[in-house]
Design an enzyme around this catalytic site. Structure first.
Site, PDB file in Angstrom:
ATOM      1  N   ARG A  46       0.806  -1.219   0.000  1.00 23.06           N
ATOM      2  CA  ARG A  46       0.000   0.000   0.000  1.00 23.06           C
ATOM      3  C   ARG A  46       0.838   1.268   0.000  1.00 23.06           C
ATOM      4  O   ARG A  46       0.408   2.319  -0.447  1.00 23.06           O
ATOM      5  CB  ARG A  46      -0.881   0.001   1.241  1.00 23.06           C
ATOM      6  CG  ARG A  46      -2.332  -0.102   0.920  1.00 23.06           C
ATOM      7  CD  ARG A  46      -3.147  -0.159   2.159  1.00 23.06           C
ATOM      8  NE  ARG A  46      -2.325  -0.580   3.309  1.00 23.06           N
ATOM      9  CZ  ARG A  46      -2.821  -0.956   4.466  1.00 23.06           C
ATOM     10  NH1 ARG A  46      -4.102  -0.972   4.652  1.00 23.06           N
ATOM     11  NH2 ARG A  46      -2.045  -1.318   5.473  1.00 23.06           N
ATOM     12  N   LYS A 177      14.724 -25.574   7.269  1.00 22.52           N
ATOM     13  CA  LYS A 177      15.989 -25.557   8.022  1.00 22.52           C
ATOM     14  C   LYS A 177      16.836 -26.767   7.625  1.00 22.52           C
ATOM     15  O   LYS A 177      16.330 -27.882   7.502  1.00 22.52           O
ATOM     16  CB  LYS A 177      15.720 -25.575   9.534  1.00 22.52           C
ATOM     17  CG  LYS A 177      15.146 -24.259  10.047  1.00 22.52           C
ATOM     18  CD  LYS A 177      15.007 -24.290  11.556  1.00 22.52           C
ATOM     19  CE  LYS A 177      14.198 -23.099  12.039  1.00 22.52           C
ATOM     20  NZ  LYS A 177      14.988 -21.925  12.366  1.00 22.52           N
ATOM     21  N   HIS A 235       5.335 -25.806  13.808  1.00 24.65           N
ATOM     22  CA  HIS A 235       6.748 -26.206  13.763  1.00 24.65           C
ATOM     23  C   HIS A 235       7.017 -27.506  14.524  1.00 24.65           C
ATOM     24  O   HIS A 235       7.676 -28.416  14.024  1.00 24.65           O
ATOM     25  CB  HIS A 235       7.638 -25.110  14.355  1.00 24.65           C
ATOM     26  CG  HIS A 235       7.420 -23.762  13.740  1.00 24.65           C
ATOM     27  ND1 HIS A 235       7.149 -23.601  12.399  1.00 24.65           N
ATOM     28  CD2 HIS A 235       7.447 -22.513  14.261  1.00 24.65           C
ATOM     29  CE1 HIS A 235       7.010 -22.315  12.134  1.00 24.65           C
ATOM     30  NE2 HIS A 235       7.179 -21.624  13.249  1.00 24.65           N
ATOM     31  N   LYS A 326       9.112 -18.931  25.353  1.00 26.04           N
ATOM     32  CA  LYS A 326       9.862 -17.677  25.177  1.00 26.04           C
ATOM     33  C   LYS A 326      10.594 -17.365  26.471  1.00 26.04           C
ATOM     34  O   LYS A 326      10.190 -17.811  27.543  1.00 26.04           O
ATOM     35  CB  LYS A 326       8.891 -16.527  24.892  1.00 26.04           C
ATOM     36  CG  LYS A 326       7.944 -16.768  23.742  1.00 26.04           C
ATOM     37  CD  LYS A 326       8.589 -16.425  22.428  1.00 26.04           C
ATOM     38  CE  LYS A 326       7.608 -16.585  21.276  1.00 26.04           C
ATOM     39  NZ  LYS A 326       8.281 -16.814  19.998  1.00 26.04           N
TER      40      LYS A 326
HETATM   41  C1  BG6 Z   1       7.684 -18.209  14.296  1.00 24.46           C
HETATM   42  C2  BG6 Z   1       6.930 -17.855  15.541  1.00 24.46           C
HETATM   43  O1  BG6 Z   1       6.881 -18.973  13.447  1.00 24.46           O
HETATM   44  O2  BG6 Z   1       8.849 -18.929  14.639  1.00 24.46           O
HETATM   45  C3  BG6 Z   1       7.803 -17.064  16.500  1.00 24.46           C
HETATM   46  O3  BG6 Z   1       5.777 -17.091  15.214  1.00 24.46           O
HETATM   47  C4  BG6 Z   1       9.090 -17.794  16.756  1.00 24.46           C
HETATM   48  O4  BG6 Z   1       7.115 -16.816  17.706  1.00 24.46           O
HETATM   49  C5  BG6 Z   1       9.760 -18.220  15.448  1.00 24.46           C
HETATM   50  O5  BG6 Z   1       9.948 -16.918  17.468  1.00 24.46           O
HETATM   51  C6  BG6 Z   1      10.944 -19.119  15.711  1.00 24.46           C
HETATM   52  O6  BG6 Z   1      11.648 -19.340  14.524  1.00 24.46           O
HETATM   53  P1  BG6 Z   1      13.214 -19.639  14.532  1.00 24.46           P
HETATM   54  O7  BG6 Z   1      13.551 -19.905  13.110  1.00 24.46           O
HETATM   55  O8  BG6 Z   1      13.879 -18.433  15.096  1.00 24.46           O
HETATM   56  O9  BG6 Z   1      13.414 -20.832  15.420  1.00 24.46           O
END
Ligand code: BG6
Length: 478
Positions: A46, A177, A235, A326
């Site tokens: 935008r 990865k 993940h 976290k």
């Molecule tokens: C993201 C999440 O998908 O993956 C984040 O939304 C997280 O909260 C991140 O920090 C972690 O990814 P990586 O590659 O840093 O392990």
């Protein structure tokens, strides 16, 4: 090896993901010689940029997110020359004709939806309306793919109205990865592990994805998700699948994804007693979750640990312990497969005799470690000790390790190549939500208050208990 010539449109081109990952990643692929002469990238958003202003933004993004020694002015300028910008209203009419006119018919066409899922439908519909959903074109969508099963189904239906499944690339960047892909290489490229890879020989599996960052700056999104939706549904589920799945008949998209879906469907519902949710408090120089998320009250978890069971012939009886959070002690992601003890010890009870553990370290310091028992050297009799057979990728691959592509770069190149192996299929995402929904719903219904934990710790005490009461223990987060 260069990919085919392409036009890649990035919707949300001025956003965070695009600036931090997608564009710096594409620059690195260009530097590595993977972008053909005729590759073009169109930024669409935008903001009122023209080509020059956007190129300046992207030059800055490269400076900010690519290590200085990998910025070569000539390569960077070549990359910037591939870029152009279209000012566009995702939900309106402006800009779409210009975009349509910019697409070349004779190259691979890919559209990256680097926007919130609320806009997926509008983008898909407009691509259709303006004749851009041609056979062979691809769309790339980011997580979160829905918020629960119902919304994921609705999203799948919206996309399916304009694109075939083989055109839809749902990103889970963990699949890009290097070490995650290595999981498959280790399992299916060696004879050594596969015969032992089952409940008869594996005592339990731990999957840990620990982060040191908090949620500051993205509390609005995070507080509605929590660790379960943000990390486990996608993940961690992918990691679990790659460990638990049966050998696919080939390393091909549907062969791999069929096996993953079977694992997800075989997951038992998780018992409430097998779930520990946590939220970080203030301490060690950090503010609390509530402050980071800018909330006065919140029941959202920034940590979760749970015990899962895959009910099939291979895994019945072997628990999978998952934890992620976290503001933990260290940033570390690893999978540890702990094997059972030998049926009988000919050496008698010995402290030094430990179970074999295969640790696959995803990040940082990627590598694979196998803990084995040997005799302690020296004349002190048959005393046993545990030593690691240690393979760090950085050492094993030498200087080449520095060139390992970031997850996003690799996945975007797979999009251009038309290879969906490392992308999630619609039914896979839905199955993952079907398993996740009851876990989230149960916590919400009970109004559970997450356990507090200190920043820099390993999470709440109760998470330790989750394994202790089974006579097992978590590996240290470090
Ligand atoms: C993201 C999440 O998908 O993956 C984040 O939304 C997280 O909260 C991140 O920090 C972690 O990814 P990586 O590659 O840093 O392990």
């Amino acid at each position: 090896i260069p990919v085919d010539p392409f036009d890649l449109v990035i919707f949300g081109a001025t956003g965070d993901l695009s600036t931090r990952k997608i564009l710096p990643g594409l620059y690195r692929r260009d530097l590595a010689g993977q972008l053909p002469e005729a590759a073009r990238i169109v930024g669409a958003a935008r903001s009122a940029f023209d080509d020059e202003a956007w190129r300046a933004e992207v030059a800055q993004a490269i400076a900010d997110h690519v290590p200085a020694e990998r910025i070569e002015p000539e390569a960077r300028d070549r990359f910037l020359a591939r870029l152009s910008y279209v000012r566009l209203d995702a939900t309106g009419a402006d800009g779409w004709d210009i975009l349509a006119a910019r697409m070349r018919p004779d190259v691979v066409q890919a559209y990256y939806f680097s926007v919130g899922p609320g806009l997926f439908g509008a983008l898909a519909e407009r691509l259709h309306r303006h004749g851009m959903n041609r056979e062979g074109c691809r769309i790339v969508v980011e997580k979160p793919f829905g918020h629960d099963l119902a919304s994921a189904r609705a999203l799948n239906a919206t996309l399916a109205a304009h694109f075939d499944e083989h055109q839809i690339y749902r990103i889970d960047h963990y699949l890009g990865k290097e070490t995650v892909q290595n999981l498959m290489a280790v399992r299916f490229g060696n004879m050594l592990f596969e015969p032992l890879w089952n409940a008869q020989y594996v005592d339990h599996i731990q999957i840990t994805v620990a982060e040191t960052v908090g949620v500051a700056g993205r509390g609005g999104y995070y507080d509605k998700s929590g660790a379960m939706r943000d990390m486990v549904q996608n993940h961690m589920m992918q990691l679990l699948c790659l460990i638990a799945m049966e050998p696919p008949y080939a390393f091909e998209p549907d062969a791999v994804r069929d096996e993953k879906v079977k694992v997800i469907r075989a997951l038992d519902p998780v018992e409430p007693a097998d779930i520990v949710r946590g939220q970080y408090s203030a301490g060690n120089g950090h503010v609390s979750y509530l402050d980071d998320a800018e909330k006065s009250e919140s029941l959202t978890e920034s940590f979760i640990a749970l015990k899962a069971h895959v009910s099939n012939w291979r895994w019945k009886g072997t628990p999978f312990y998952l934890r992620t959070g976290k503001r933990l002690r260290a940033r570390t992601s690893e999978i540890a497969i702990t094997f059972k003890d030998p049926p009988h010890s000919i050496f008698g009870e010995q402290e030094g005799q430990k179970s074999n553990v295969l640790v696959i370290r995803l990040q940082p310091n990627e590598g694979i470690k196998l803990k084995v028992t040997i005799k302690e050297p020296g004349p002190g009799g048959m005393r046993l000790i545990e030593v690691p057979l240690d393979m760090s990728f950085a050492e094993a691959l030498g200087p080449g390790a520095a060139d390992i592509a970031d997850a996003y770069e690799r996945l975007i190149m797979d999009v251009i190549r038309g290879n969906q192996t490392l992308f999630m299929r619609g039914d896979e995402v839905e199955a993952a939500w079907a398993w996740t929904d009851p876990i989230v719903a149960a916590a919400e219904a009970r109004g559970d208050r997450p356990r507090r934990y200190d920043p820099g710790s390993s999470g709440p005490e109760d998470a330790l208990m989750l394994m202790h009461r089974d006579g097992r223990r978590w590996r240290e987060i470090r």
